[in-house]
Design a protein around this motif. Structure first.
Motif, PDB file in Angstrom:
ATOM      1  N   GLU A   1      -0.404  -2.483  -4.686  1.00  0.00           N
ATOM      2  CA  GLU A   1      -0.367  -1.139  -4.114  1.00  0.00           C
ATOM      3  C   GLU A   1      -1.489  -0.271  -4.689  1.00  0.00           C
ATOM      4  O   GLU A   1      -1.925  -0.464  -5.816  1.00  0.00           O
ATOM      5  CB  GLU A   1       0.981  -0.480  -4.416  1.00  0.00           C
ATOM      6  CG  GLU A   1       2.159  -1.149  -3.724  1.00  0.00           C
ATOM      7  CD  GLU A   1       3.464  -0.411  -3.993  1.00  0.00           C
ATOM      8  OE1 GLU A   1       3.443   0.587  -4.750  1.00  0.00           O
ATOM      9  OE2 GLU A   1       4.495  -0.845  -3.457  1.00  0.00           O
ATOM     10  N   GLY A   2      -1.947   0.666  -3.896  1.00  0.00           N
ATOM     11  CA  GLY A   2      -2.854   1.685  -4.392  1.00  0.00           C
ATOM     12  C   GLY A   2      -4.255   1.221  -4.724  1.00  0.00           C
ATOM     13  O   GLY A   2      -4.904   1.789  -5.610  1.00  0.00           O
TER      14      GLY A   2
ATOM     15  N   ALA B   1      -5.075   0.010   5.317  1.00  0.00           N
ATOM     16  CA  ALA B   1      -5.381   0.828   4.135  1.00  0.00           C
ATOM     17  C   ALA B   1      -6.761   1.454   4.306  1.00  0.00           C
ATOM     18  O   ALA B   1      -7.706   1.106   3.591  1.00  0.00           O
ATOM     19  CB  ALA B   1      -5.312  -0.020   2.873  1.00  0.00           C
TER      20      ALA B   1
ATOM     21  N   ALA C   1      -3.247  -6.585   0.307  1.00  0.00           N
ATOM     22  CA  ALA C   1      -2.745  -5.212   0.445  1.00  0.00           C
ATOM     23  C   ALA C   1      -1.235  -5.143   0.255  1.00  0.00           C
ATOM     24  O   ALA C   1      -0.711  -4.119  -0.202  1.00  0.00           O
ATOM     25  CB  ALA C   1      -3.141  -4.646   1.804  1.00  0.00           C
ATOM     26  N   SER C   2      -0.548  -6.238   0.584  1.00  0.00           N
ATOM     27  CA  SER C   2       0.912  -6.265   0.401  1.00  0.00           C
ATOM     28  C   SER C   2       1.300  -6.632  -1.030  1.00  0.00           C
ATOM     29  O   SER C   2       2.415  -6.346  -1.468  1.00  0.00           O
ATOM     30  CB  SER C   2       1.550  -7.258   1.386  1.00  0.00           C
ATOM     31  OG  SER C   2       1.260  -8.602   1.006  1.00  0.00           O
ATOM     32  N   GLN C   3       0.371  -7.258  -1.760  1.00  0.00           N
ATOM     33  CA  GLN C   3       0.652  -7.697  -3.125  1.00  0.00           C
ATOM     34  C   GLN C   3       0.298  -6.642  -4.173  1.00  0.00           C
ATOM     35  O   GLN C   3       0.878  -6.633  -5.260  1.00  0.00           O
ATOM     36  CB  GLN C   3      -0.126  -8.991  -3.425  1.00  0.00           C
ATOM     37  CG  GLN C   3       0.372 -10.201  -2.646  1.00  0.00           C
ATOM     38  CD  GLN C   3      -0.602 -11.381  -2.721  1.00  0.00           C
ATOM     39  OE1 GLN C   3      -1.777 -11.234  -2.387  1.00  0.00           O
ATOM     40  NE2 GLN C   3      -0.120 -12.523  -3.177  1.00  0.00           N
TER      41      GLN C   3
ATOM     42  N   ARG D   1      -8.714   0.968  -9.125  1.00  0.00           N
ATOM     43  CA  ARG D   1      -7.951  -0.263  -8.891  1.00  0.00           C
ATOM     44  C   ARG D   1      -8.718  -1.070  -7.851  1.00  0.00           C
ATOM     45  O   ARG D   1      -8.864  -0.634  -6.704  1.00  0.00           O
ATOM     46  CB  ARG D   1      -6.535   0.062  -8.395  1.00  0.00           C
ATOM     47  CG  ARG D   1      -5.680   0.723  -9.481  1.00  0.00           C
ATOM     48  CD  ARG D   1      -4.401   1.321  -8.927  1.00  0.00           C
ATOM     49  NE  ARG D   1      -3.494   0.326  -8.360  1.00  0.00           N
ATOM     50  CZ  ARG D   1      -2.627  -0.410  -9.058  1.00  0.00           C
ATOM     51  NH1 ARG D   1      -2.593  -0.302 -10.383  1.00  0.00           N
ATOM     52  NH2 ARG D   1      -1.815  -1.268  -8.462  1.00  0.00           N
TER      53      ARG D   1
END
Length: 323
Positions: free
Chosen positions: A175-176, A201, A171-173, A303
C-alpha cells in the motif's frame, strides 16, 4: 514502422482478463524487503521478485496471455518470436503448456543458459547475428517457413496486457507506493506498469531504468521520438532492444523519467542484491537498484516498488568473475 493509431492499444480491462487467463500457468510472486538497502538508499524499497516466476522471468505473463488467447486454428500453426532470451523461453514454456510448437530466433551471443532453457521447454532455437536487423531478417524467414503466429517480445497488446498483471499484483501487495522502477529495453514491462498503475494508482510515478551503454530509450524520451540503436553492448543483455511504436506510446505519455546507470554500477548493484538478499537475479534486473543508488535524492523518503524482472543467469559467466 506503423503509426500507433493503426494498432490496438490495450486497456486495463485487458489486464484484468489477462490476469484470469494466465492464473493457472504463473506464480503470484513475492515482495521482499531489505533493511540494509533501505538504509543505503534512504528509501523504503519493495522488490517484486519476478526472478521467482515460472520460466524465471516476468515475460511468462505476456507470453502466456498471448498463447492462451489464441483460437484453436491459430494455435495449430504454432508460435514464433525473436528474443535475446527471456521472452523466447517464456513463449516456449507457454506453448509447451498448450501443446503447440514454438520457434525462437536468438542472437548467437545470447547466454547459453537461455538457449538451453528454450530447448528445455520444447522450443526450437534458430540463431542470428547480434543485431536488430539480423534478428528481424532471420525471423522473417522463419515465419515464411512455418506460418506461425508472431508473438512480439513487447510490441504486442496481448503481451503488454500480460505484463501489466505484475504491477497489478504489486499494487495489491504494497500500500501507499510513491514510485515504481523497472528496467527498460523494448518497454513491455514499463508499458504494462504504466497501463495498470495509471488506472489503479494514478499517483504512483513510473521510472524506467536503462544501461548508459544502451540508452536509446532515454535519448528517445529526451528527443520526443524513437531513437533506435542496432547493436548496443551492455552486461544487461535483456535490455539491448529498441522501443517500438506501441511501447513508445506508453513511455511518452506515462513515464516520469528514464534514469541510466554505468556498467560497473549495474554489476555492483547485482552483486549487492545477491549478497544481501540472497536471491539470484540477472544483470538487467539490477539496473533499477543501480539507478536508485545513483539518484538517491529522487527516491529519499519514498516508498518505491522495484521490479526484479528475471533470474536466468549463466552461472559460468557471472559479470564480476574475470577470465
Amino acid at each position: 514502422m506503423k503509426d500507433v493509431s493503426e494498432m490496438y492499444i490495450p486497456t486495463y480491462d485487458d489486464v484484468v482478463a489477462a490476469n484470469e487467463r494466465i492464473a493457472p500457468y504463473i506464480h503470484r510472486t513475492p515482495v521482499l524487503t531489505s533493511s540494509y538497502l533501505n538504509r543505503l538508499t534512504g528509501a523504503e524499497l519493495f522488490f517484486k521478485c519476478e526472478n521467482f516466476q515460472k520460466a524465471g522471468a516476468f515475460k511468462v505473463r505476456g507470453a502466456s496471455n498471448a498463447v492462451f488467447g489464441l483460437s484453436d486454428e491459430q494455435a495449430a500453426r504454432g508460435v514464433a518470436t525473436h528474443s535475446s532470451g527471456n521472452h523466447g523461453l517464456s513463449l516456449s514454456y507457454a506453448a509447451g503448456r498448450r501443446g503447440i510448437p514454438c520457434t525462437v530466433v536468438m542472437p548467437r551471443t545470447a547466454p547459453q543458459a537461455k538457449k538451453d532453457a528454450v530447448k528445455g521447454y520444447g522450443g526450437r532455437v534458430v540463431e542470428c547475428e547480434p543485431s536488430t536487423s539480423s534478428r528481424e531478417a532471420v525471423f522473417a524467414e522463419v515465419v515464411a517457413e512455418t506460418g506461425a503466429e508472431f508473438v512480439h517480445p513487447y510490441n504486442d497488446p496481448r503481451v503488454i496486457a500480460g505484463q501489466g498483471t505484475c504491477s497489478r499484483e504489486l499494487a495489491s501487495q504494497v500500500e501507499g507506493l510513491d514510485a515504481v522502477v523497472a528496467p527498460i529495453g523494448g518497454g513491455g514491462m514499463i508499458s504494462g506498469s504504466c497501463l495498470t498503475l495509471s488506472h489503479v494508482a494514478p499517483g504512483v510515478k513510473v521510472y524506467a531504468a536503462e544501461p548508459k551503454q544502451a540508452d536509446d530509450a532515454a535519448r528517445s524520451f529526451r528527443a520526443g521520438h524513437i531513437i533506435a540503436d542496432d547493436a548496443p553492448e551492455t552486461v544487461a543483455d535483456g535490455l539491448k532492444v529498441p522501443l517500438k511504436e506501441l511501447t513508445w506510446h506508453f513511455v511518452r505519455n506515462f513515464v516520469t523519467d528514464i534514469l541510466t546507470a554505468e556498467e560497473d554500477e549495474i554489476v555492483a548493484a547485482m552483486k549487492t542484491i545477491w549478497k544481501r538478499m540472497k536471491i539470484v537475479m540477472e544483470p538487467s534486473s539490477a539496473v533499477p537498484l543501480a539507478t536508485i543508488l545513483k539518484n538517491k535524492d529522487i527516491f529519499a523518503g519514498k516508498r518505491v516498488g522495484v521490479i526484479i524482472t528475471g533470474g536466468n543467469v549463466d552461472l559460468d559467466h557471472l559479470p564480476w568473475i574475470k577470465g
